[in-house]
Design an enzyme around this catalytic site. Structure first.
Site, PDB file in Angstrom:
ATOM      1  N   HIS A   8       1.005  -1.395   0.071  1.00  0.00           N
ATOM      2  CA  HIS A   8      -0.061  -0.042   0.090  1.00  0.00           C
ATOM      3  C   HIS A   8       0.815   1.302   0.177  1.00  0.00           C
ATOM      4  CE1 HIS A   8       0.431  -0.772   4.371  1.00  0.00           C
ATOM      5  NE2 HIS A   8       0.493   0.515   4.551  1.00  0.00           N
ATOM      6  N   GLU A  44      -7.016   4.528  10.186  1.00  0.00           N
ATOM      7  CA  GLU A  44      -6.741   4.220   8.878  1.00  0.00           C
ATOM      8  C   GLU A  44      -7.970   3.906   7.771  1.00  0.00           C
ATOM      9  OE1 GLU A  44      -3.933   0.963   8.410  1.00  0.00           O
ATOM     10  OE2 GLU A  44      -5.873  -0.490   8.386  1.00  0.00           O
ATOM     11  N   GLN A  55      -3.827   3.695   1.397  1.00  0.00           N
ATOM     12  CA  GLN A  55      -4.005   3.805   2.915  1.00  0.00           C
ATOM     13  C   GLN A  55      -4.105   5.430   3.370  1.00  0.00           C
ATOM     14  OE1 GLN A  55      -0.826   3.167   5.792  1.00  0.00           O
ATOM     15  NE2 GLN A  55      -2.169   1.637   7.072  1.00  0.00           N
ATOM     16  N   HIS A  79       4.140   7.186   3.608  1.00  0.00           N
ATOM     17  CA  HIS A  79       5.107   6.069   3.174  1.00  0.00           C
ATOM     18  C   HIS A  79       4.719   5.214   2.185  1.00  0.00           C
ATOM     19  CE1 HIS A  79       1.789   4.212   6.170  1.00  0.00           C
ATOM     20  NE2 HIS A  79       2.421   3.224   5.433  1.00  0.00           N
ATOM     21  N   GLU A 129       7.712   1.047   4.884  1.00  0.00           N
ATOM     22  CA  GLU A 129       6.991   0.042   5.835  1.00  0.00           C
ATOM     23  C   GLU A 129       7.111  -1.335   5.160  1.00  0.00           C
ATOM     24  OE1 GLU A 129       2.969   0.912   6.902  1.00  0.00           O
ATOM     25  OE2 GLU A 129       2.494  -1.143   7.431  1.00  0.00           O
TER      26      GLU A 129
HETATM   27  C1  MC0 Z   1       9.377  12.422   9.022  1.00  0.00           C
HETATM   28  N1  MC0 Z   1      10.212  12.474   8.127  1.00  0.00           N
HETATM   29  C2  MC0 Z   1      10.017  11.927   6.631  1.00  0.00           C
HETATM   30  C3  MC0 Z   1       8.916  11.297   7.370  1.00  0.00           C
HETATM   31  N2  MC0 Z   1       8.625  11.538   8.693  1.00  0.00           N
HETATM   32  N3  MC0 Z   1      10.400  11.953   5.729  1.00  0.00           N
HETATM   33  C4  MC0 Z   1       9.665  10.925   4.817  1.00  0.00           C
HETATM   34  N4  MC0 Z   1       8.660  10.688   5.129  1.00  0.00           N
HETATM   35  C5  MC0 Z   1       8.137  10.805   6.417  1.00  0.00           C
HETATM   36  N5  MC0 Z   1       6.783  10.128   6.514  1.00  0.00           N
HETATM   37  C6  MC0 Z   1      11.620  13.452   8.139  1.00  0.00           C
HETATM   38  C7  MC0 Z   1      11.454  14.665   8.544  1.00  0.00           C
HETATM   39  O1  MC0 Z   1      11.240  15.496   7.590  1.00  0.00           O
HETATM   40  C8  MC0 Z   1      12.917  14.917   9.219  1.00  0.00           C
HETATM   41  O2  MC0 Z   1      13.735  15.332   8.189  1.00  0.00           O
HETATM   42  C9  MC0 Z   1      13.168  13.736   9.804  1.00  0.00           C
HETATM   43  O3  MC0 Z   1      12.522  12.649   9.003  1.00  0.00           O
HETATM   44  C10 MC0 Z   1      12.915  13.420  11.396  1.00  0.00           C
HETATM   45  O4  MC0 Z   1      11.737  13.761  11.457  1.00  0.00           O
HETATM   46  P1  MC0 Z   1      10.820  14.405  12.616  1.00  0.00           P
HETATM   47  O5  MC0 Z   1       9.846  15.313  12.282  1.00  0.00           O
HETATM   48  O6  MC0 Z   1      12.007  14.963  13.657  1.00  0.00           O
HETATM   49  O7  MC0 Z   1      10.226  13.234  13.293  1.00  0.00           O
HETATM   50  P2  MC0 Z   1      10.696  11.949  14.207  1.00  0.00           P
HETATM   51  O8  MC0 Z   1      12.272  11.802  13.843  1.00  0.00           O
HETATM   52  O9  MC0 Z   1      10.176  12.225  15.555  1.00  0.00           O
HETATM   53  O10 MC0 Z   1      10.101  10.851  13.695  1.00  0.00           O
HETATM   54  C11 MC0 Z   1       9.897  10.323  12.066  1.00  0.00           C
HETATM   55  C12 MC0 Z   1       9.828   8.943  12.020  1.00  0.00           C
HETATM   56  C13 MC0 Z   1       8.380   8.536  12.795  1.00  0.00           C
HETATM   57  C14 MC0 Z   1       9.756   8.531  10.773  1.00  0.00           C
HETATM   58  C15 MC0 Z   1      11.059   8.319  12.722  1.00  0.00           C
HETATM   59  O11 MC0 Z   1       7.575   9.200  12.291  1.00  0.00           O
HETATM   60  C16 MC0 Z   1       8.436   7.253  12.878  1.00  0.00           C
HETATM   61  O12 MC0 Z   1       8.841   6.435  13.793  1.00  0.00           O
HETATM   62  N6  MC0 Z   1       7.389   6.478  11.801  1.00  0.00           N
HETATM   63  C17 MC0 Z   1       6.873   5.315  11.946  1.00  0.00           C
HETATM   64  C18 MC0 Z   1       5.635   5.165  12.507  1.00  0.00           C
HETATM   65  C19 MC0 Z   1       4.687   5.692  11.732  1.00  0.00           C
HETATM   66  O13 MC0 Z   1       5.038   6.612  10.860  1.00  0.00           O
HETATM   67  N7  MC0 Z   1       3.392   5.479  12.199  1.00  0.00           N
HETATM   68  C20 MC0 Z   1       2.133   5.865  11.451  1.00  0.00           C
HETATM   69  C21 MC0 Z   1       1.743   5.051  10.349  1.00  0.00           C
HETATM   70  P3  MC0 Z   1      14.922  16.453   8.187  1.00  0.00           P
HETATM   71  O14 MC0 Z   1      15.581  16.387   6.947  1.00  0.00           O
HETATM   72  O15 MC0 Z   1      13.814  17.607   8.671  1.00  0.00           O
HETATM   73  O16 MC0 Z   1      15.824  16.110   9.445  1.00  0.00           O
HETATM   74  S1  MC0 Z   1       0.893   3.750  10.960  1.00  0.00           S
HETATM   75  C22 MC0 Z   1       0.577   2.511   9.634  1.00  0.00           C
HETATM   76  O17 MC0 Z   1       0.908   2.935   8.605  1.00  0.00           O
HETATM   77  C23 MC0 Z   1      -0.190   1.165  10.223  1.00  0.00           C
HETATM   78  C24 MC0 Z   1      -1.361   1.474  10.552  1.00  0.00           C
HETATM   79  C25 MC0 Z   1      -0.148   0.236   8.895  1.00  0.00           C
HETATM   80  O18 MC0 Z   1       0.129   0.454   7.948  1.00  0.00           O
HETATM   81  O19 MC0 Z   1      -0.445  -0.796   9.460  1.00  0.00           O
END
Ligand code: MC0
Length: 134
Positions: A8, A44, A55, A79, A129
């Site tokens: 997705h 979602e 999604q 993502h 993911e």
């Molecule tokens: C943040 N960044 C991204 C991004 N989110 N880049 C691309 N795509 C994304 N989605 C970038 C920011 O712009 C920043 O870049 C750097 O990563 C750090 O971002 P931050 O704003 O300081 O945020 P953090 O570090 O606190 O967290 C970012 C991170 C977090 C990706 C580690 O969002 C995470 O752990 N995501 C995984 C869980 C998740 O997203 N869950 C929701 C979907 P710069 O260059 O400014 O440093 S759940 C889901 O999808 C489930 C329901 C499913 O499918 O089953």
């Protein structure tokens, strides 16, 4: 094969009902399911598109990763999710290649499937993911 399917594409939205209505109006899509995934801080909605899905993700609270994303970047591509046959084997492989993982071990995502995230800094600024689809 390592990646067996494009599972997705996740899109962050402010208002899930409004986004679904627009998808239905503009693209005549079919909803597959809708679910609150508390552990991820999101609600979602999955939309079937051929063999894959879109999604739509709405945050449940201000501390959700999707809320942080929306505040920083606004609505849009959040993502890309790939199906893998064995998620532990996939994570072992990525670790061996020094790829920056967000999840060392799988967590449970939508549809009770095992998922794990790879950091967007690892490849082309894209949050990846992995979804286990044995
Ligand atoms: C943040 N960044 C991204 C991004 N989110 N880049 C691309 N795509 C994304 N989605 C970038 C920011 O712009 C920043 O870049 C750097 O990563 C750090 O971002 P931050 O704003 O300081 O945020 P953090 O570090 O606190 O967290 C970012 C991170 C977090 C990706 C580690 O969002 C995470 O752990 N995501 C995984 C869980 C998740 O997203 N869950 C929701 C979907 P710069 O260059 O400014 O440093 S759940 C889901 O999808 C489930 C329901 C499913 O499918 O089953």
């Amino acid at each position: 094969m390592f990646l067996i399917n494009l599972d997705h594409v996740g899109i962050a939205v402010n208002d899930l009902d409004a986004a679904l209505e627009e998808y239905e109006r503009q693209y005549r899509i079919q909803r597959v399911h809708r679910q609150v995934v508390k552990s991820q801080g999101v609600e979602e909605a999955m939309i079937a598109v051929g063999g894959s899905h879109i999604q739509l993700l709405q945050p449940l609270s201000d501390d959700s990763p999707v809320a942080k994303f929306l505040a920083k970047r606004g609505e849009g591509l959040h993502h890309v999710a790939y199906a893998v046959p064995d998620i532990e084997a996939a994570l072992d492989h990525l670790r061996a290649e020094d790829v920056e993982l967000i999840d060392d071990t799988p967590r449970i995502g939508g549809g009770d499937r095992r998922i794990a995230f790879v950091h967007p800094k690892a490849l082309a600024g894209t949050l990846i993911e992995l979804v286990e689809s044995p």
